[in-house]
Design an enzyme around this catalytic site. Structure first.
Site, PDB file in Angstrom:
ATOM      1  CG  HIS A 216      -1.786   1.182   1.388  1.00 57.42           C
ATOM      2  ND1 HIS A 216      -3.089   1.091   1.844  1.00 57.42           N
ATOM      3  CD2 HIS A 216      -1.586   2.501   1.166  1.00 57.42           C
ATOM      4  CE1 HIS A 216      -3.619   2.295   1.885  1.00 57.42           C
ATOM      5  NE2 HIS A 216      -2.721   3.175   1.484  1.00 57.42           N
TER       6      HIS A 216
ATOM      7  CG  HIS B  43      -1.184   6.861  -1.518  1.00 59.76           C
ATOM      8  ND1 HIS B  43      -2.518   6.990  -1.836  1.00 59.76           N
ATOM      9  CD2 HIS B  43      -1.144   6.224  -0.326  1.00 59.76           C
ATOM     10  CE1 HIS B  43      -3.252   6.449  -0.873  1.00 59.76           C
ATOM     11  NE2 HIS B  43      -2.439   5.981   0.065  1.00 59.76           N
TER      12      HIS B  43
ATOM     13  CD  GLN C 128      -8.018  11.084  -0.773  1.00 59.62           C
ATOM     14  OE1 GLN C 128      -6.837  10.772  -0.864  1.00 59.62           O
ATOM     15  NE2 GLN C 128      -8.709  10.902   0.330  1.00 59.62           N
TER      16      GLN C 128
ATOM     17  CD  GLU D 135      -6.553   6.336   6.649  1.00 60.80           C
ATOM     18  OE1 GLU D 135      -7.142   6.460   5.574  1.00 60.80           O
ATOM     19  OE2 GLU D 135      -5.345   6.604   6.801  1.00 60.80           O
TER      20      GLU D 135
ATOM     21  CG  ASP E   2      -0.210   4.628   3.467  1.00 58.62           C
ATOM     22  OD1 ASP E   2      -0.337   5.137   2.351  1.00 58.62           O
ATOM     23  OD2 ASP E   2      -1.145   4.596   4.291  1.00 58.62           O
TER      24      ASP E   2
HETATM   25 ZN   LIG Z   1      -2.699   5.207   1.989  1.00 57.86          ZN
END
Ligand SMILES: [Zn+2]
Length: 421
Positions: A56, A58, A151, A211, A307
């Site tokens: 995971h 970005h 998102q 989250e 992440d």
């Molecule tokens: Zn993330």
């Protein structure tokens, strides 16, 4: 003749010291090897591991920290706002350059498999177009999977349309962010939409789930139940599930049974979660993590990810999965004798199964993807986090890093004699 032989290495699976022979990109033989080879590496009894697996990250937001402005509060919502601003000015070249820099940095540390989220809220899908080309460019040494990640949610017509376009362009998997939708109903709908599209287009599902430090955020049960109903099971992963640490014990018991039946995977990101979560708690503040140890003990596949990497959400990050694993040992109270192997698996074999990798691991006939480190076992590796000294991808040398050497000038023996007198 073998292409490459690595002499005298230690494997995690046994105490024996062995040699490894590689031919045509494949591990040909493990044992004692005396046959000739074109290239020889002295293992010097160092530890040979399969590569680390990042489940995971970005790549589209990486290396944008401080642009267009610094995140003053350090909070997620300011981060999302800054990212929405940055995205307006982002170009194809900009995304390609940043992604390649991160990939190079992480590959040099022994990460040769990566699942990256790509925000699909941009009507032009600039980042996705760039990352699809990056995926192709790096395929000679890095397996990169891309996940269409809405998102700004999936309830709007555009959100759904853009995710569909991302599927047409060629993402491997798709996501949803149910806890950020306006209502519980819209959150459930977004999960349902994600599953429908995944079934129609044969994608895996990787949901950003709960989250948020809110015990009322209960989308994990929805994701798990859909995984059972659709039969997608192991093809489903949830990231974060921080709200779980705020659930009542009786509910957690029920939920664990559902998770076991669903066979879904969990990805946790200790670096980001501990920085982002727990901020609004009164003291004592939560540790910012989901219940990793309980999930692991219940037999659920848990992977640890790095992440964010210098993004509007997180102003730190080095790309080291060992640092994420090291932090998890502390936060999850996993410092028992067996926990070090378990946590090393969470950055190697477990994310390999999340990414549905075939032929991962050090076995004869598997592709030769290997890293050589100065360590003796999982405990030593996680404690000291040594560099990956040699990284081999598909049978070829990809990167070498020299381990730091210290010269100590003070004469300690003399100091001791003086103390003793
Ligand atoms: Zn993330």
């Amino acid at each position: 003749m073998f292409d490459l032989v690595i002499k005298e290495v230690r494997l995690l699976s046994s105490d024996d010291i062995v040699d490894i022979a590689i031919k045509d990109g494949v591990i040909e033989k493990i044992g004692q090897i005396d046959e000739p080879c074109q290239q020889l590496i002295q293992g010097e009894r160092r530890l040979l591991l399969p590569p680390y697996v990042e489940s995971h990250i970005h790549l589209d937001t990486a290396l944008t920290s401080g642009k267009p402005a610094v995140n003053h509060s350090g909070e997620l919502f300011e981060g999302i706002q800054l990212w929405n601003q940055y995205r307006q000015t982002m170009t194809y070249e900009d995304v390609v350059n940043r992604a390649l820099e991160v990939i190079k940095t992480m590959a040099a540390q022994g990460v040769l498999y990566m699942r990256s989220m790509v925000d699909t809220s941009d009507p032009e899908l600039t980042a996705l177009r760039a990352l699809l080309d990056v995926k192709e460019t790096v395929s000679s040494f890095m397996t990169l999977q891309l996940v269409g990640f809405p998102q700004n949610g999936l309830s709007s017509k555009e959100g759904k349309e853009q995710l569909k376009q991302a599927i047409e362009l060629g993402v491997d998997g798709i996501s949803a962010v149910p806890h950020l939708e306006a209502t519980r109903e819209k959150g459930i709908q977004s999960v349902e939409t994600c599953y429908q599209l995944a079934l129609e287009h044969d994608c895996f599902v990787h949901i950003f789930c709960d989250e948020i430090d809110d015990g009322q955020s209960r989308f994990l049960e929805v994701v798990a139940d859909f995984a059972i109903e659709t039969g997608l099971k192991e093809r489903v992963t949830v990231s974060h599930i921080n709200a779980m640490s705020y659930y009542e014990e009786a509910y957690v018991r029920k939920l664990m049974g559902l998770l076991q039946a669903s066979k879904i995977n969990v990805v946790t990101a200790p670096l980001i979660s501990t920085a982002m979560q727990g901020r609004l708690d009164s003291w004592p503040k939560g540790r910012g993590m989901t219940r990793v140890k309980d999930l692991h003990q219940a037999g659920i596949t848990v992977a640890v990810a790095h992440d964010d990497f210098l993004s509007p959400f997180y102003p730190l990050g080095t790309g080291s999965l060992l640092s994420a694993g090291h932090l998890l040992l502390h936060l999850a109270h996993m410092t028992g004798a067996d926990d070090f192997d378990a946590v090393l698996n969470m950055i190697t074999t477990k994310p390999a199964s999340v990414l549905e990798l075939k032929g991962y691991g050090i076995k004869e006939r598997n592709e030769a993807n290997l890293i050589l480190v100065s360590a003796t076992n999982a405990h030593d590796l996680l404690r000291r986090q040594p560099v990956a000294e040699v990284v081999i991808s598909k049978g070829e040398m990809l990167a070498e890093t020299t381990r730091p050497q210290t010269v100590f000038y003070s004469n300690l023996n003399q100091v001791r004699e003086e103390v003793e007198q």
